[in-house]
Design an enzyme around this catalytic site. Structure first.
Site, PDB file in Angstrom:
ATOM      1  N   ASP A 290      74.006 -31.693 107.616  1.00  0.00           N
ATOM      2  CA  ASP A 290      73.250 -32.343 108.693  1.00  0.00           C
ATOM      3  C   ASP A 290      72.957 -33.826 108.450  1.00  0.00           C
ATOM      4  O   ASP A 290      73.217 -34.666 109.318  1.00  0.00           O
ATOM      5  CB  ASP A 290      71.953 -31.564 108.990  1.00  0.00           C
ATOM      6  CG  ASP A 290      71.125 -31.269 107.744  1.00  0.00           C
ATOM      7  OD1 ASP A 290      71.601 -31.598 106.638  1.00  0.00           O
ATOM      8  OD2 ASP A 290      70.019 -30.727 107.873  1.00  0.00           O
TER       9      ASP A 290
ATOM     10  N   ARG B 109      72.126 -37.883  98.233  1.00  0.00           N
ATOM     11  CA  ARG B 109      71.376 -37.831  99.492  1.00  0.00           C
ATOM     12  C   ARG B 109      70.930 -39.256  99.792  1.00  0.00           C
ATOM     13  O   ARG B 109      69.909 -39.708  99.297  1.00  0.00           O
ATOM     14  CB  ARG B 109      70.168 -36.914  99.357  1.00  0.00           C
ATOM     15  CG  ARG B 109      70.532 -35.447  99.252  1.00  0.00           C
ATOM     16  CD  ARG B 109      69.327 -34.561  99.512  1.00  0.00           C
ATOM     17  NE  ARG B 109      69.625 -33.177  99.158  1.00  0.00           N
ATOM     18  CZ  ARG B 109      70.284 -32.330  99.936  1.00  0.00           C
ATOM     19  NH1 ARG B 109      70.745 -32.722 101.101  1.00  0.00           N
ATOM     20  NH2 ARG B 109      70.504 -31.092  99.542  1.00  0.00           N
TER      21      ARG B 109
ATOM     22  N   THR C 119      78.166 -27.028 104.061  1.00  0.00           N
ATOM     23  CA  THR C 119      76.823 -26.713 103.589  1.00  0.00           C
ATOM     24  C   THR C 119      76.744 -25.221 103.333  1.00  0.00           C
ATOM     25  O   THR C 119      77.199 -24.424 104.165  1.00  0.00           O
ATOM     26  CB  THR C 119      75.696 -27.090 104.578  1.00  0.00           C
ATOM     27  OG1 THR C 119      74.483 -26.453 104.139  1.00  0.00           O
ATOM     28  CG2 THR C 119      75.953 -26.657 106.010  1.00  0.00           C
TER      29      THR C 119
ATOM     30  N   GLY D 250      74.021 -32.363  99.673  1.00  0.00           N
ATOM     31  CA  GLY D 250      74.135 -31.410  98.569  1.00  0.00           C
ATOM     32  C   GLY D 250      75.578 -30.978  98.369  1.00  0.00           C
ATOM     33  O   GLY D 250      76.317 -30.822  99.330  1.00  0.00           O
TER      34      GLY D 250
ATOM     35  N   ASP E  75      74.475 -24.075 108.595  1.00  0.00           N
ATOM     36  CA  ASP E  75      73.675 -24.344 109.803  1.00  0.00           C
ATOM     37  C   ASP E  75      74.182 -25.527 110.625  1.00  0.00           C
ATOM     38  O   ASP E  75      73.486 -25.990 111.537  1.00  0.00           O
ATOM     39  CB  ASP E  75      72.189 -24.548 109.440  1.00  0.00           C
ATOM     40  CG  ASP E  75      71.973 -25.691 108.455  1.00  0.00           C
ATOM     41  OD1 ASP E  75      72.959 -26.317 108.031  1.00  0.00           O
ATOM     42  OD2 ASP E  75      70.806 -25.957 108.109  1.00  0.00           O
TER      43      ASP E  75
ATOM     44  N   ARG F 191      67.405 -23.756 104.516  1.00  0.00           N
ATOM     45  CA  ARG F 191      66.242 -24.549 104.907  1.00  0.00           C
ATOM     46  C   ARG F 191      65.786 -24.255 106.327  1.00  0.00           C
ATOM     47  O   ARG F 191      64.648 -23.950 106.584  1.00  0.00           O
ATOM     48  CB  ARG F 191      66.655 -26.019 104.855  1.00  0.00           C
ATOM     49  CG  ARG F 191      65.929 -26.782 103.835  1.00  0.00           C
ATOM     50  CD  ARG F 191      66.260 -28.226 103.936  1.00  0.00           C
ATOM     51  NE  ARG F 191      67.653 -28.500 103.673  1.00  0.00           N
ATOM     52  CZ  ARG F 191      68.148 -29.728 103.662  1.00  0.00           C
ATOM     53  NH1 ARG F 191      67.364 -30.747 103.909  1.00  0.00           N
ATOM     54  NH2 ARG F 191      69.422 -29.940 103.417  1.00  0.00           N
TER      55      ARG F 191
ATOM     56  N   ASP G   5      74.261 -23.629 103.582  1.00  0.00           N
ATOM     57  CA  ASP G   5      73.311 -23.084 104.556  1.00  0.00           C
ATOM     58  C   ASP G   5      73.995 -22.611 105.843  1.00  0.00           C
ATOM     59  O   ASP G   5      73.416 -21.856 106.622  1.00  0.00           O
ATOM     60  CB  ASP G   5      72.265 -24.144 104.932  1.00  0.00           C
ATOM     61  CG  ASP G   5      71.329 -24.466 103.764  1.00  0.00           C
ATOM     62  OD1 ASP G   5      71.498 -23.867 102.693  1.00  0.00           O
ATOM     63  OD2 ASP G   5      70.453 -25.330 103.940  1.00  0.00           O
TER      64      ASP G   5
END
Ligand code: F6P
Length: 341
Positions: A103, A72, A125, A10, A129, A171, A127
């Site tokens: 990831d 992706r 990201t 993304g 994470d 996520r 996120d």
């Protein structure tokens, strides 16, 4: 040296700052060539390449997204994907490949590194994470956007005496939910790290509305889940690459609150708004620092490593220590979100 460069997974704000830094540092400081691959690993598999020039990176710092395009696509999971990747890298005489990704991209990068390619990765990201780094490119901007959205939802919630449910991305980890929730003064924050009980959420809202308030803000990370065995059953809806279909948990939480409390309740799904637009200075600086560090590392002959922010410093960490791992929100930060509600 001939350095390959790709952005995968993304998109997010700050990628162009990293691309710009790579091109400037590689060509200016070392006299390397930079070969851009379009659309992430797909461009490597398809041989979709172009030599990058200074003109490609002019005025890109404030621009969101990625000028290289992204996708992706995971070569190790596609039929003939790894062979195609190796063939292109050989044909283009790539000495080292810089992969900017989250990831999925980093997992692919570790597979390609195992096959003998010199790889330096850069974490991005919204996120936040990716394991091994305090920050990933894009997160800071996303928290800004989500906080501003919560601030805006606040005033309309108060005017209409409503419960406002705001679904944010995240996520496997609730970094955006927790940070924007704290910064925006949300009453409830639901994150993947702590499965929730809808009955407890509802009890809290009823008590708050009886005692002293007539509105509430509930922030829900897209990856939040109800506690097993609790009052609400829910099945996560995933896309082809494991991405969460935006809106599903937000919709469900909002409906449950409305039905169980009778309070006028509305849902706002921030979705890809969090990934778009101009990066904050923090993300521009992080992207720039990671880009310079990655070029320095590949020029020193380092491989299978990732740039990482640790405190004030940018360091290199082994890719196999971070690929495939998720960095979740620590308990003390989750607690702050809880005690301030
Ligand atoms: O990985 C970042 C992320 O923003 C996730 O939070 C979200 O689930 C996913 O991307 C959405 O992906 P897509 O852009 O493919 O819909």
């Amino acid at each position: 040296m001939r350095i390959g460069l790709l952005t995968g997974g993304g998109d997010c704000p700050g990628l162009n700052a990293a691309i710009r830094a790579v091109v400037k540092q590689a060509t200016g400081e070392y006299g390397h060539s930079v070969i851009g691959f379009r659309n992430g690993w797909r461009g490597v598999a398809d041989g979709d390449v172009y030599p990058m020039a200074r003109s490609d990176i002019r005025n890109v710092l404030p621009v969101g997204g990625t000028l290289l395009g992204t996708a992706r696509f995971h070569p190790h999971a596609a039929d003939g994907g790894m062979d195609a990747v190796m063939a292109t890298l050989e044909a283009e005489r790539i000495d080292g490949l810089l992969c900017i990704g989250g990831d999925g991209t980093l997992h692919a990068a570790s597979k390609v590194a195992e096959a003998g390619v010199n790889i330096v990765a850069i974490p991005k990201t919204i996120d936040n994470d990716v394991a091994g780094t305090d920050l990933s490119i894009g997160f800071h901007t996303a928290v800004n956007i989500a906080t501003e959205a919560i601030d805006r939802v606040h005033t309309t919630a108060e005017s209409h005496n409503r419960v406002m449910v705001v679904e944010v991305m995240g996520r496997h980890a609730g970094w955006i939910a927790v940070n924007a929730g704290i910064a925006g003064g949300a009453e409830v924050v639901l994150a993947p790290e702590e499965p929730f009980d809808i009955e407890q959420v509802v009890k809290f809202l009823r008590h708050r509305h009886r005692a002293h308030a007539n509105f509430s803000i509930v922030v829900v990370a897209e990856g939040a889940l109800p506690r097993a065995g609790s009052a609400m059953e829910f099945e996560q809806q995933l896309g082809r690459y494991g991405e969460i279909i935006a809106g599903s948990i937000g919709e469900r939480v909002s409906t449950e609150i409305a039905e169980r409390t009778g309070f006028d309740t509305r849902l706002t799904v921030l979705g890809h708004v969090q990934r778009g637009g101009s990066p904050t200075p923090t993300d521009r600086i992080l992207g720039s620092r990671f880009g310079v560090a990655a070029v320095d590392a590949v020029s020193r002959g380092e491989s299978a490593v990732m740039t990482a922010l640790r405190g004030e410093e940018v360091v290199m960490v082994p890719l196999d220590e971070v690929a495939g791992k998720v960095k979740q929100v620590p308990a003390d930060l989750l607690r702050v979100a809880r005690v301030l509600s």
